[in-house]
Design a protein around this motif. Sequence first.
Motif, PDB file in Angstrom:
ATOM      1  N   PRO A 177      13.425   4.365  -2.870  1.00 46.96           N
ATOM      2  CA  PRO A 177      13.909   5.399  -3.805  1.00 46.96           C
ATOM      3  C   PRO A 177      14.000   6.780  -3.156  1.00 46.96           C
ATOM      4  CG  PRO A 177      12.296   4.009  -4.890  1.00 46.96           C
ATOM      5  CD  PRO A 177      12.289   3.635  -3.432  1.00 46.96           C
ATOM      6  N   ARG A 184       5.649  -2.931  -2.997  1.00 47.37           N
ATOM      7  CA  ARG A 184       5.598  -1.701  -3.791  1.00 47.37           C
ATOM      8  C   ARG A 184       5.905  -0.497  -2.911  1.00 47.37           C
ATOM      9  NH1 ARG A 184       2.426   2.347  -5.694  1.00 47.37           N
ATOM     10  NH2 ARG A 184       0.660   1.930  -4.343  1.00 47.37           N
ATOM     11  N   GLY A 236       9.795  -0.864  -1.923  1.00 47.61           N
ATOM     12  CA  GLY A 236      10.728  -0.859  -3.036  1.00 47.61           C
ATOM     13  C   GLY A 236      10.566   0.260  -4.046  1.00 47.61           C
ATOM     14  N   GLU A 237       9.349   0.766  -4.196  1.00 50.71           N
ATOM     15  CA  GLU A 237       9.101   1.783  -5.215  1.00 50.71           C
ATOM     16  C   GLU A 237       8.837   3.170  -4.636  1.00 50.71           C
ATOM     17  OE1 GLU A 237       6.168   0.535  -8.132  1.00 50.71           O
ATOM     18  OE2 GLU A 237       6.860  -1.544  -7.955  1.00 50.71           O
ATOM     19  N   LEU A 238       8.558   3.255  -3.351  1.00 56.28           N
ATOM     20  CA  LEU A 238       8.268   4.556  -2.746  1.00 56.28           C
ATOM     21  C   LEU A 238       9.310   4.945  -1.696  1.00 56.28           C
ATOM     22  CD1 LEU A 238       4.407   4.062  -2.324  1.00 56.28           C
ATOM     23  CD2 LEU A 238       5.577   5.279  -4.164  1.00 56.28           C
ATOM     24  N   THR A 274      15.951  -5.473  -3.213  1.00 61.15           N
ATOM     25  CA  THR A 274      15.559  -5.662  -4.608  1.00 61.15           C
ATOM     26  C   THR A 274      15.553  -7.141  -4.973  1.00 61.15           C
ATOM     27  OG1 THR A 274      16.459  -3.487  -5.165  1.00 61.15           O
ATOM     28  CG2 THR A 274      16.112  -5.011  -6.988  1.00 61.15           C
TER      29      THR A 274
END
Length: 155
Positions: free
Chosen positions: A87, A79, A82-84, A44
């Motif tokens: 998480p 993306r 970090g976002e898929l 992050t």
Amino acid sequence: MNAIELLKQDHKNMKALLEELAGTTTRGVKKRKELLQKIQTNLTVHNAIEEEIFYPAFKKAGDGKDDAKMYFEALEEHRAAGELVLPDLLRTEVDSEKFSGRAKVLKELFEHHADEEEKEMFKRARALMGKEALETLGDQLARRKVELKKQAEAA
């Protein structure tokens, strides 16, 4: 430390954490949780400093379509990780084989991204920006990294 050296050190640290995570087994619940927390914080923070400081400077210095392509591809890889993928990994039971598979995917995605940056984007950044600008950027990255780590620890 210049920006490229700082970011390469981040890559090295992340690769080591991801390698260690990939080497764990379903029985290593405590170890997996500890590593996952470190990976989440480091990824992050790393993504944030690149997206807030390094990438915009690279894009501004860029002078062509290839530079813009590198910029947008790097953002998409962030993306994806970090976002898929991350998480998804955070929601997965750490004692499952599914966790092992997702950890491996995150590791491979990060390694691909870091290698591409180091071989292409950083090489191009050296040519575009020069030593002094990279030193200034490195200072900015280091300061922001400290701020973000403090915020993560306080959360």
